[in-house]
Scaffold this motif. Sequence first.
Motif, PDB file in Angstrom:
ATOM      1  N   THR A 162     -10.024   8.111   1.378  1.00 28.47           N
ATOM      2  CA  THR A 162     -10.733   7.217   0.121  1.00 28.47           C
ATOM      3  C   THR A 162      -9.341   6.522  -0.500  1.00 28.47           C
ATOM      4  O   THR A 162      -8.386   6.470   0.029  1.00 28.47           O
ATOM      5  CB  THR A 162     -11.081   8.169  -1.059  1.00 28.47           C
ATOM      6  OG1 THR A 162     -11.673   7.533  -2.001  1.00 28.47           O
ATOM      7  CG2 THR A 162     -10.202   9.012  -1.636  1.00 28.47           C
ATOM      8  N   GLY A 163      -9.511   5.740  -1.502  1.00 26.39           N
ATOM      9  CA  GLY A 163      -8.579   4.806  -1.933  1.00 26.39           C
ATOM     10  C   GLY A 163      -8.820   4.375  -3.241  1.00 26.39           C
ATOM     11  O   GLY A 163     -10.085   4.229  -3.823  1.00 26.39           O
ATOM     12  N   PHE A 164      -7.742   3.738  -4.005  1.00 23.98           N
ATOM     13  CA  PHE A 164      -8.041   2.958  -5.213  1.00 23.98           C
ATOM     14  C   PHE A 164      -6.865   2.294  -5.352  1.00 23.98           C
ATOM     15  O   PHE A 164      -6.128   1.946  -4.855  1.00 23.98           O
ATOM     16  CB  PHE A 164      -8.108   4.319  -6.311  1.00 23.98           C
ATOM     17  CG  PHE A 164      -6.885   5.195  -6.332  1.00 23.98           C
ATOM     18  CD1 PHE A 164      -6.979   6.386  -5.528  1.00 23.98           C
ATOM     19  CD2 PHE A 164      -5.926   4.964  -7.344  1.00 23.98           C
ATOM     20  CE1 PHE A 164      -5.759   7.315  -5.641  1.00 23.98           C
ATOM     21  CE2 PHE A 164      -5.014   6.032  -7.294  1.00 23.98           C
ATOM     22  CZ  PHE A 164      -4.671   6.902  -6.506  1.00 23.98           C
ATOM     23  N   ARG A 165      -6.726   1.520  -6.674  1.00 24.72           N
ATOM     24  CA  ARG A 165      -5.764   0.674  -7.056  1.00 24.72           C
ATOM     25  C   ARG A 165      -5.205   1.021  -8.295  1.00 24.72           C
ATOM     26  O   ARG A 165      -5.572   1.693  -9.378  1.00 24.72           O
ATOM     27  CB  ARG A 165      -6.353  -0.786  -7.015  1.00 24.72           C
ATOM     28  CG  ARG A 165      -6.722  -1.414  -5.728  1.00 24.72           C
ATOM     29  CD  ARG A 165      -7.204  -2.811  -5.671  1.00 24.72           C
ATOM     30  NE  ARG A 165      -7.708  -3.139  -4.646  1.00 24.72           N
ATOM     31  CZ  ARG A 165      -6.832  -3.727  -3.704  1.00 24.72           C
ATOM     32  NH1 ARG A 165      -5.485  -3.598  -3.763  1.00 24.72           N
ATOM     33  NH2 ARG A 165      -7.415  -3.877  -2.410  1.00 24.72           N
ATOM     34  N   ASP A 166      -3.544   0.721  -8.526  1.00 23.20           N
ATOM     35  CA  ASP A 166      -3.311   0.903  -9.754  1.00 23.20           C
ATOM     36  C   ASP A 166      -3.561  -0.367 -10.787  1.00 23.20           C
ATOM     37  O   ASP A 166      -4.201  -1.253  -9.943  1.00 23.20           O
ATOM     38  CB  ASP A 166      -1.672   0.992  -9.705  1.00 23.20           C
ATOM     39  CG  ASP A 166      -0.848  -0.251  -9.303  1.00 23.20           C
ATOM     40  OD1 ASP A 166      -1.517  -1.243  -9.218  1.00 23.20           O
ATOM     41  OD2 ASP A 166       0.260  -0.084  -9.234  1.00 23.20           O
ATOM     42  N   ARG A 204      -3.957   4.570  -0.654  1.00 23.04           N
ATOM     43  CA  ARG A 204      -4.745   5.405  -0.063  1.00 23.04           C
ATOM     44  C   ARG A 204      -4.668   6.832  -0.282  1.00 23.04           C
ATOM     45  O   ARG A 204      -3.606   7.235  -0.191  1.00 23.04           O
ATOM     46  CB  ARG A 204      -4.895   5.114   1.595  1.00 23.04           C
ATOM     47  CG  ARG A 204      -4.960   3.573   1.713  1.00 23.04           C
ATOM     48  CD  ARG A 204      -6.379   3.072   1.391  1.00 23.04           C
ATOM     49  NE  ARG A 204      -7.502   3.660   1.932  1.00 23.04           N
ATOM     50  CZ  ARG A 204      -8.498   3.485   1.506  1.00 23.04           C
ATOM     51  NH1 ARG A 204      -9.051   2.640   0.572  1.00 23.04           N
ATOM     52  NH2 ARG A 204      -9.577   4.122   2.012  1.00 23.04           N
ATOM     53  N   LEU A 205      -5.764   7.650  -0.036  1.00 26.80           N
ATOM     54  CA  LEU A 205      -5.642   9.045  -0.110  1.00 26.80           C
ATOM     55  C   LEU A 205      -6.392   9.717   0.961  1.00 26.80           C
ATOM     56  O   LEU A 205      -7.583   9.611   0.986  1.00 26.80           O
ATOM     57  CB  LEU A 205      -6.216   9.504  -1.657  1.00 26.80           C
ATOM     58  CG  LEU A 205      -6.282  10.909  -2.024  1.00 26.80           C
ATOM     59  CD1 LEU A 205      -4.929  11.614  -2.134  1.00 26.80           C
ATOM     60  CD2 LEU A 205      -6.919  11.000  -3.239  1.00 26.80           C
ATOM     61  N   THR A 206      -5.551  10.363   1.787  1.00 26.60           N
ATOM     62  CA  THR A 206      -6.025  10.732   3.065  1.00 26.60           C
ATOM     63  C   THR A 206      -5.796  12.493   3.280  1.00 26.60           C
ATOM     64  O   THR A 206      -4.749  12.939   2.959  1.00 26.60           O
ATOM     65  CB  THR A 206      -5.314  10.410   4.346  1.00 26.60           C
ATOM     66  OG1 THR A 206      -5.751   8.745   4.046  1.00 26.60           O
ATOM     67  CG2 THR A 206      -5.959  10.500   5.356  1.00 26.60           C
ATOM     68  N   GLN A 207      -6.983  12.868   3.701  1.00 23.82           N
ATOM     69  CA  GLN A 207      -6.693  14.362   4.319  1.00 23.82           C
ATOM     70  C   GLN A 207      -6.662  14.426   5.653  1.00 23.82           C
ATOM     71  O   GLN A 207      -7.963  14.076   6.186  1.00 23.82           O
ATOM     72  CB  GLN A 207      -7.894  15.346   3.716  1.00 23.82           C
ATOM     73  CG  GLN A 207      -8.184  16.689   4.397  1.00 23.82           C
ATOM     74  CD  GLN A 207      -9.098  17.282   3.764  1.00 23.82           C
ATOM     75  OE1 GLN A 207     -10.058  16.877   2.841  1.00 23.82           O
ATOM     76  NE2 GLN A 207      -9.517  18.601   4.205  1.00 23.82           N
ATOM     77  N   THR A 251       0.777  -1.144   0.080  1.00 28.36           N
ATOM     78  CA  THR A 251       0.054  -0.139   0.075  1.00 28.36           C
ATOM     79  C   THR A 251       0.932   1.307  -0.123  1.00 28.36           C
ATOM     80  O   THR A 251       1.902   1.300   0.666  1.00 28.36           O
ATOM     81  CB  THR A 251      -0.964   0.138   1.313  1.00 28.36           C
ATOM     82  OG1 THR A 251      -1.844  -1.129   1.287  1.00 28.36           O
ATOM     83  CG2 THR A 251      -1.822   1.188   1.236  1.00 28.36           C
ATOM     84  N   LEU A 252       0.494   2.262  -0.948  1.00 23.84           N
ATOM     85  CA  LEU A 252       1.224   3.657  -0.818  1.00 23.84           C
ATOM     86  C   LEU A 252       0.037   4.442  -0.011  1.00 23.84           C
ATOM     87  O   LEU A 252      -1.222   4.701  -0.398  1.00 23.84           O
ATOM     88  CB  LEU A 252       1.171   3.982  -2.308  1.00 23.84           C
ATOM     89  CG  LEU A 252       2.207   5.094  -2.456  1.00 23.84           C
ATOM     90  CD1 LEU A 252       3.591   5.018  -1.866  1.00 23.84           C
ATOM     91  CD2 LEU A 252       2.259   5.610  -3.860  1.00 23.84           C
ATOM     92  N   PHE A 253       0.675   5.400   0.767  1.00 23.03           N
ATOM     93  CA  PHE A 253      -0.248   6.135   1.665  1.00 23.03           C
ATOM     94  C   PHE A 253       0.109   7.435   1.186  1.00 23.03           C
ATOM     95  O   PHE A 253       1.047   8.066   1.399  1.00 23.03           O
ATOM     96  CB  PHE A 253       0.020   5.948   3.098  1.00 23.03           C
ATOM     97  CG  PHE A 253      -0.550   4.838   3.627  1.00 23.03           C
ATOM     98  CD1 PHE A 253      -1.640   4.296   3.886  1.00 23.03           C
ATOM     99  CD2 PHE A 253       0.527   3.638   3.758  1.00 23.03           C
ATOM    100  CE1 PHE A 253      -1.851   3.032   4.303  1.00 23.03           C
ATOM    101  CE2 PHE A 253       0.511   2.450   4.229  1.00 23.03           C
ATOM    102  CZ  PHE A 253      -1.067   2.003   4.596  1.00 23.03           C
ATOM    103  N   LEU A 254      -1.110   8.093   0.581  1.00 23.18           N
ATOM    104  CA  LEU A 254      -0.877   9.593   0.041  1.00 23.18           C
ATOM    105  C   LEU A 254      -1.582  10.502   0.827  1.00 23.18           C
ATOM    106  O   LEU A 254      -2.631  10.010   1.495  1.00 23.18           O
ATOM    107  CB  LEU A 254      -1.214   9.658  -1.328  1.00 23.18           C
ATOM    108  CG  LEU A 254      -0.644   8.811  -2.395  1.00 23.18           C
ATOM    109  CD1 LEU A 254      -1.547   9.099  -3.760  1.00 23.18           C
ATOM    110  CD2 LEU A 254       0.721   9.067  -2.574  1.00 23.18           C
ATOM    111  N   GLU A 255      -1.069  11.892   1.036  1.00 28.85           N
ATOM    112  CA  GLU A 255      -1.846  12.868   1.499  1.00 28.85           C
ATOM    113  C   GLU A 255      -2.354  13.856   0.886  1.00 28.85           C
ATOM    114  O   GLU A 255      -1.483  14.108  -0.071  1.00 28.85           O
ATOM    115  CB  GLU A 255      -0.953  13.579   2.804  1.00 28.85           C
ATOM    116  CG  GLU A 255      -1.022  12.533   4.279  1.00 28.85           C
ATOM    117  CD  GLU A 255      -0.426  13.243   5.506  1.00 28.85           C
ATOM    118  OE1 GLU A 255       0.146  12.467   6.209  1.00 28.85           O
ATOM    119  OE2 GLU A 255       0.027  14.329   5.314  1.00 28.85           O
ATOM    120  N   THR A 256      -3.479  14.524   1.261  1.00 30.00           N
ATOM    121  CA  THR A 256      -3.957  15.688   0.148  1.00 30.00           C
ATOM    122  C   THR A 256      -4.497  16.637   1.250  1.00 30.00           C
ATOM    123  O   THR A 256      -4.947  16.523   2.473  1.00 30.00           O
ATOM    124  CB  THR A 256      -4.899  15.503  -0.608  1.00 30.00           C
ATOM    125  OG1 THR A 256      -5.217  16.375  -1.280  1.00 30.00           O
ATOM    126  CG2 THR A 256      -5.983  14.346  -0.218  1.00 30.00           C
TER     127      THR A 256
END
Lengths: 149, 144
Positions: free
Chosen positions: B120-124, B131-134, B85-90
Motif C-alpha cells: 500500500t502507499g501514501f504521501r507526506d 510505500r509500505l510493503t509486507q 519515494t521512501l520504501f518501508l517494510e512491515t
Amino acid sequence: MAHVPLARHLLRAKDLADARYAEPLTVQDLAAAAGLSPAHFSRQFKRTFGESPHQYLLTRRLERAAALLRTTDWSVADICFAVGAGSVGSFTVSFGRIFGRSPQAYRAQYPPAEWQVHIPRCIAQAYARPQNRTFREDPATPASLGCSE
Amino acid sequence: MIKIANTQFWVHDQDEALQFYTKTLGWEVKADVTMEAWNFRWLCVGPAGADSPGLVLMPVPGPPMLDTEASSTLSDLVAKGAGGTLFLETDDCQAAYDDLSARGVKFDNPPTAQPYGVDTGFRDPSGNNIRLTQLLEFDPARGT
C-alpha cells in the motif's frame, strides 16, 4: 485455537508503551492492550518484566527525553511534552531521580547537539556560505555591497 | 563496509512535516538542530526504535543555494509527487494500514496483493511518496 502464553499478551502492552509513549497513555490503556484487568495486568507485568507498567512507561519517556536532550536544541519544556510527560515539574523531578541531575545539567555533559548530528560537509558548505556575494561586482545592487555581518 | 546512514526528502514546511512524521506516523525525532547563523535546520526522523537510516526533512532551498526559478520548479515537482519515494517494510501490512488509517493517514490504495507481497502507499504533506510493503517469503513453487 492455539494457546497463547500470557507473556505474549504482556508483550503487546510493552510494545504499545514503546510505540506510543508520547501519547497520554495510562496503565489502563496498557492493560486493555494485553486484554487483562488493570490490577491483574500490573502484577503480571511486574512478574514478567521485573518492573511495574507505570515504571516502564515512565522510564521509556525519560530515556527518549535524554536522547532528545542530546540530539536536539529543543527546550526542556518542549522535550517534556514531546515524550508525553504531563508537567515540566514532575518531569524534572523524575528525570533527576533516574539520571542523577537536572535535564539541563544532563545536556551540559554532552557536546552541543549540532556536533552530535554530523551535519554533512556538503550541507555546511552550501548553507554556511555568506549570502551576500556581490563584492561590488553587481552595480545594479549598490545597497547590498559589503559584508552583511 | 558501507551502509546508508540517512536519506532525504525535500519538504515545503519542516514544522508541518515534523508534525506528520511524529504525530501522525508515530515516528521519532533523531535530530533537530537549528544553525541560526546559516538559517538552516537539520531535522531527521525515523520509525520508533528501529535501527534504520534516518529520513532528513530538508526545506526546498532558495537563493543562494538555488535560484528562485529552480527553487520554485523543485517545489512544484515535489508537490506533483516527483520528489522521490521512501520504501518501508512491515511484517503486517493490513495491521499497519489499519493503525495508520486510524491515526489519520490517507492511503492511496488499500493493502493489495502483489507478486512480491502485500503493498500500500501514501504521501507526506509535501507530496513525497511512501510505500509500505509486507514481503512474501520466497516460494520456489511460485517462482517469485
